[in-house]
Design an enzyme around this catalytic site. Sequence first.
Site: not given
Length: 366
Positions: A158, A255, A289
């Site tokens: 990340t 994020h 999503i």
Amino acid sequence: MEDNLPVNVREYQELAKKALPKMAYDYINGGAEDEHTLRENIAAYTRIILRPRVLVDVSKIDMSTTLLGYTMRSPIIVAPTGGHKLAHPEGEKATARAAASCNAIMVLSFSSSCKIEDVASSCNAIRFYQLYVYKNRNVSATLVRRAESCGFKALLLTVDTPMLGRREADIRNKMVFPRSGNLEGLMTIDDHDTTNGSQLERFARATLDPSLSWKDIEWLKSITSMPIFLKGIVTAEDARRAVEAGVAGVIVSNHGARQLDYAPATIAALEEVVRAVAGAVPVLVDGGIRRGTDVFKALALGARAVMXXXPVFFGLAARGEAGARHVIEMLNGELEVAMALCGCRSVGEITRSHVMTEGDRIRSLL
């Protein structure tokens, strides 16, 4: 089969909201500051129109795809998010079993509430591991070695968190996060005092390294043989830099809208990144999503696969392992219908011509 099963992710979210303490629900469903990007992550998908093709023999639909040579039943990956014990006592072990039963890759978060070793032994499956680079590099190196020894197949670094974004719901709720067994003996942080904010903020200030830069990619590559994806790329400039750094793939991610508010929605940034990468490495996308049609749209814009976290967490909170599995199965089912109705017999047949974006509509008027 249970009666009255939820029939979509939204219904699972409603059940999760009822089942979870407010602090836990706000953590998984919240974003940074005004939460503009949080709303846009979902809303931007609704502004992409499908362009179905008809009179195609779709009696057989193949949703399978490959990533790093591994075959997946569908291009849906369980994205990393910490603290699954907030949703269910078995935490990430239950999520791992749900993903494995659907032949889906799960990405285990560094802040998993279950130990790396316990998740690895919970079932046989292909798993990736998500990592931060800490001020104390030895902590990161130890986690990498543990993941590698447990058979994890890739690292997701990340890169959008040199410091924690302002997650106002967590600050207001004085968020307390389940202890991660993965960090026991590696670092001691006095993060119990939440008087002036969330426990997560205190932990992040003490551990995350704001000096993280591109040179650290070389360091990470030097300590592992696992392929490395960079998670948190939203611009062409960084996408090209990632390819130059020799990573195995990039993940278009903001994020979960928890870091920088007014950053682009991930689906809006996807095509820019795909064009910049120019096929050199696979591009994945997360954020927003909620439907199989969302998966279809992302694939049409060039994603190799999508990553979903919040929907699976909602399923876990509502119905445990069975709920997490059902969410993945629902998204797979919706994707199959979308492919059939758009005339696509395989994910390879999903092309840019199957969608019309806002930009396409504007250009058509010029």
